[in-house]
Structure formats: C-alpha cells, structure tokens
Design a protein around this motif. Structure first.
Motif, PDB file in Angstrom:
ATOM      1  N   CYS A   1       0.813  -1.199  -0.058  1.00 47.12           N
ATOM      2  CA  CYS A   1      -0.071   0.018   0.050  1.00 47.12           C
ATOM      3  C   CYS A   1       0.900   1.258  -0.013  1.00 47.12           C
ATOM      4  O   CYS A   1       1.810   1.188   0.554  1.00 47.12           O
ATOM      5  CB  CYS A   1      -1.044   0.059   1.263  1.00 47.12           C
ATOM      6  SG  CYS A   1      -1.986  -1.146   1.355  1.00 47.12           S
TER       7      CYS A   1
ATOM      8  N   GLN B   1      -3.933   5.294  -3.016  1.00 42.34           N
ATOM      9  CA  GLN B   1      -5.279   5.221  -2.201  1.00 42.34           C
ATOM     10  C   GLN B   1      -6.549   5.533  -2.957  1.00 42.34           C
ATOM     11  O   GLN B   1      -7.579   4.781  -2.612  1.00 42.34           O
ATOM     12  CB  GLN B   1      -5.433   6.271  -0.933  1.00 42.34           C
ATOM     13  CG  GLN B   1      -4.261   5.926  -0.085  1.00 42.34           C
ATOM     14  CD  GLN B   1      -4.301   6.988   1.271  1.00 42.34           C
ATOM     15  OE1 GLN B   1      -4.543   7.980   1.034  1.00 42.34           O
ATOM     16  NE2 GLN B   1      -4.135   6.129   2.472  1.00 42.34           N
ATOM     17  N   ASP B   2      -6.469   6.256  -4.090  1.00 44.68           N
ATOM     18  CA  ASP B   2      -7.525   6.321  -4.968  1.00 44.68           C
ATOM     19  C   ASP B   2      -7.686   5.548  -6.287  1.00 44.68           C
ATOM     20  O   ASP B   2      -8.495   5.813  -7.053  1.00 44.68           O
ATOM     21  CB  ASP B   2      -7.732   7.956  -5.529  1.00 44.68           C
ATOM     22  CG  ASP B   2      -7.917   8.910  -4.038  1.00 44.68           C
ATOM     23  OD1 ASP B   2      -8.725   8.370  -3.124  1.00 44.68           O
ATOM     24  OD2 ASP B   2      -7.404   9.958  -4.089  1.00 44.68           O
TER      25      ASP B   2
ATOM     26  N   HIS C   1      -6.828   1.567   4.482  1.00 49.62           N
ATOM     27  CA  HIS C   1      -5.877   2.008   3.257  1.00 49.62           C
ATOM     28  C   HIS C   1      -6.266   2.522   2.177  1.00 49.62           C
ATOM     29  O   HIS C   1      -5.538   2.993   1.460  1.00 49.62           O
ATOM     30  CB  HIS C   1      -5.374   0.464   2.802  1.00 49.62           C
ATOM     31  CG  HIS C   1      -4.978  -0.344   4.111  1.00 49.62           C
ATOM     32  ND1 HIS C   1      -3.612  -0.348   4.621  1.00 49.62           N
ATOM     33  CD2 HIS C   1      -5.461  -1.274   4.856  1.00 49.62           C
ATOM     34  CE1 HIS C   1      -3.472  -1.197   5.548  1.00 49.62           C
ATOM     35  NE2 HIS C   1      -4.577  -1.883   5.803  1.00 49.62           N
ATOM     36  N   TYR C   2      -7.631   2.590   1.927  1.00 53.47           N
ATOM     37  CA  TYR C   2      -8.168   3.220   0.674  1.00 53.47           C
ATOM     38  C   TYR C   2      -9.251   4.097   0.878  1.00 53.47           C
ATOM     39  O   TYR C   2      -9.845   4.284   2.095  1.00 53.47           O
ATOM     40  CB  TYR C   2      -8.455   2.054  -0.339  1.00 53.47           C
ATOM     41  CG  TYR C   2      -7.358   1.012  -0.482  1.00 53.47           C
ATOM     42  CD1 TYR C   2      -6.132   1.583  -1.613  1.00 53.47           C
ATOM     43  CD2 TYR C   2      -7.373  -0.163  -0.194  1.00 53.47           C
ATOM     44  CE1 TYR C   2      -5.174   0.652  -1.501  1.00 53.47           C
ATOM     45  CE2 TYR C   2      -6.415  -0.980  -0.468  1.00 53.47           C
ATOM     46  CZ  TYR C   2      -5.304  -0.471  -1.054  1.00 53.47           C
ATOM     47  OH  TYR C   2      -4.350  -1.285  -1.270  1.00 53.47           O
ATOM     48  N   ASN C   3      -9.476   4.925  -0.120  1.00 52.23           N
ATOM     49  CA  ASN C   3     -10.704   6.089   0.249  1.00 52.23           C
ATOM     50  C   ASN C   3     -12.117   5.761  -0.506  1.00 52.23           C
ATOM     51  O   ASN C   3     -12.941   6.391   0.082  1.00 52.23           O
ATOM     52  CB  ASN C   3      -9.918   7.365  -0.304  1.00 52.23           C
ATOM     53  CG  ASN C   3      -8.838   7.784   0.276  1.00 52.23           C
ATOM     54  OD1 ASN C   3      -8.628   7.502   1.310  1.00 52.23           O
ATOM     55  ND2 ASN C   3      -7.821   8.460  -0.356  1.00 52.23           N
TER      56      ASN C   3
ATOM     57  N   PRO D   1       0.461   5.763  -0.150  1.00 48.79           N
ATOM     58  CA  PRO D   1      -0.526   7.008  -0.269  1.00 48.79           C
ATOM     59  C   PRO D   1      -0.859   7.397  -1.575  1.00 48.79           C
ATOM     60  O   PRO D   1      -2.021   7.790  -1.564  1.00 48.79           O
ATOM     61  CB  PRO D   1       0.236   7.954   0.586  1.00 48.79           C
ATOM     62  CG  PRO D   1       1.231   7.282   1.361  1.00 48.79           C
ATOM     63  CD  PRO D   1       1.679   5.971   0.767  1.00 48.79           C
TER      64      PRO D   1
END
Length: 213
Positions: free
Chosen positions: A135, A140-141, A163-165, A137
C-alpha cells in the motif's frame, strides 16, 4: 480496446455468473479476461502476474478471494482495481471448511473437486500477513471497494478504509447476482476505465510500491 482482468472467488471459476455477465456487458467496448485461477494463493499470484504482463489489462476486477489478490497486486503492477466484497481473512473462511469440496461453476480443465487442508490454510496465512505491504499513499484512490449490504461472509469495509478512500455499497450479498453485476459492478468498472488522469497516477505510483514487493 480496453481490457479488464476479472479474478473470481475461491469456489468459482472463469465461467461463473459475474464473469459471464461482465463479458456480455462489455462486448464491443472492452475485452474481459476471465481465467480459472489456481487454488493455491502463491501459485495464483504468480499466475495473475504472468497474465498481467502478457495481456496488459487496464483494470483489475476481483470478487471475494479474487479481490484479495487484486488488492495485493494492483499497487505493484500499477493498475487500478475494483474490489467486490474483498475477503481479507481467507484463513477464517477456510478453517471452517476443511475437507473435500466442489467448484460451483465449470473449470476448463474439468477438475471440479478440491480439498481444503491445513497446508492450504497456512499458505493463505502467509499471504494475509503481507497483503497490505505494498500500500502506498499515492495509490489510495486507485483501488475502489464495493460492498454488499447483506454480505455475511466478508465484512471487511473497515479494514479496506484503513488503506483506501473510495467505498461503495450495493443491496446484495457476498456473491452478486447477474442483475447486481450489471447494476453496480459494470457502472463502477466503466467509471474507472474512463479516469485517465487517475490511471496515470496509479502507474506512477508503481515505482514506490515495487520497491516493497
């Protein structure tokens, strides 16, 4: 033409209902690749990575155990992924099902029977321990989650959101029906295929993730 690599769930195959519906829905717009995945996770990851290298898909779309694989591989290969009811704790699922079983849809090799044993569970445990290691940053999308509100097998949205958005819901259970695939999976997959700037960012993020693979 765009390409989608669909990764089925543990009891399923490349001929399961979601796979067939996805192929039909994207006729003339995208090629949907729906292979039969190996039962063992280490072999499965190697198999999927080879497919990605050879076929160069634009999107990974996984369901259940297939989403478990998609989450691990997407940051490494730099490809966006849509995770349908991801099962991030396959060991818990398998421990309750030790013994002989049958796949729920036909496999091309004709092998419909398989065995869940302690060795298989241990192999999944090793994968679970490192599943979020890549993972990043910037990614994340690039990974979206789709969660059935009636899912009683894999309620891992809180873990996903660590971890994700981008999380979405549909009013179904763990294994989506044909209509649920058409109404929820297909539109989200279409949207992800259209997001060229974000896909570029996902590919750029690959460099950072690969260092930890």
């Amino acid at each position: 033409m765009k390409k989608i690599l669909f990764l089925h769930g543990f009891y399923a195959s490349g001929q399961c209902v979601p796979a067939m519906v996805l192929r039909e829905a994207f006729v003339g717009r995208a090629e949907v690749i729906t292979p039969d995945l190996p039962m063992h996770p280490k072999e499965g990851v190697r198999f999927i990575r080879d497919l990605i290298e050879n076929d160069q898909p634009d999107l990974l779309l996984g369901n259940s155990c297939g989403a478990f694989y998609a989450q691990m591989l997407a940051p490494v290969v730099g490809i966006p992924a849509l995770l349908g009811n991801p099962h991030f704790r396959m060991t818990e699922f398998l421990k309750q099902r030790i013994g002989e079983h049958q796949y729920k849809s036909p496999r091309k090799d004709g092998q419909q029977n398989f065995i869940i044993d302690e060795a298989l569970i241990e192999e999944f445990a090793e994968m679970e321990a490192i599943q979020f290691d890549n993972c990043h940053p910037d990614f994340q999308d690039c990974i979206w989650g789709l969660f059935g509100e009636q899912d009683t097998l894999a309620r891992f949205e809180p873990m996903f959101l660590e971890h994700y958005n981008r999380s979405f819901h549909f009013p179904g259970g763990h294994t989506p029906t044909a209509d649920e695939v058409r109404d929820w999976y297909v539109p989200l997959a279409e949207k992800m295929l259209e997001l060229e700037p974000e896909k570029k960012q996902c590919r750029l993020s690959r460099t950072s993730a690969t260092m930890h693979s």
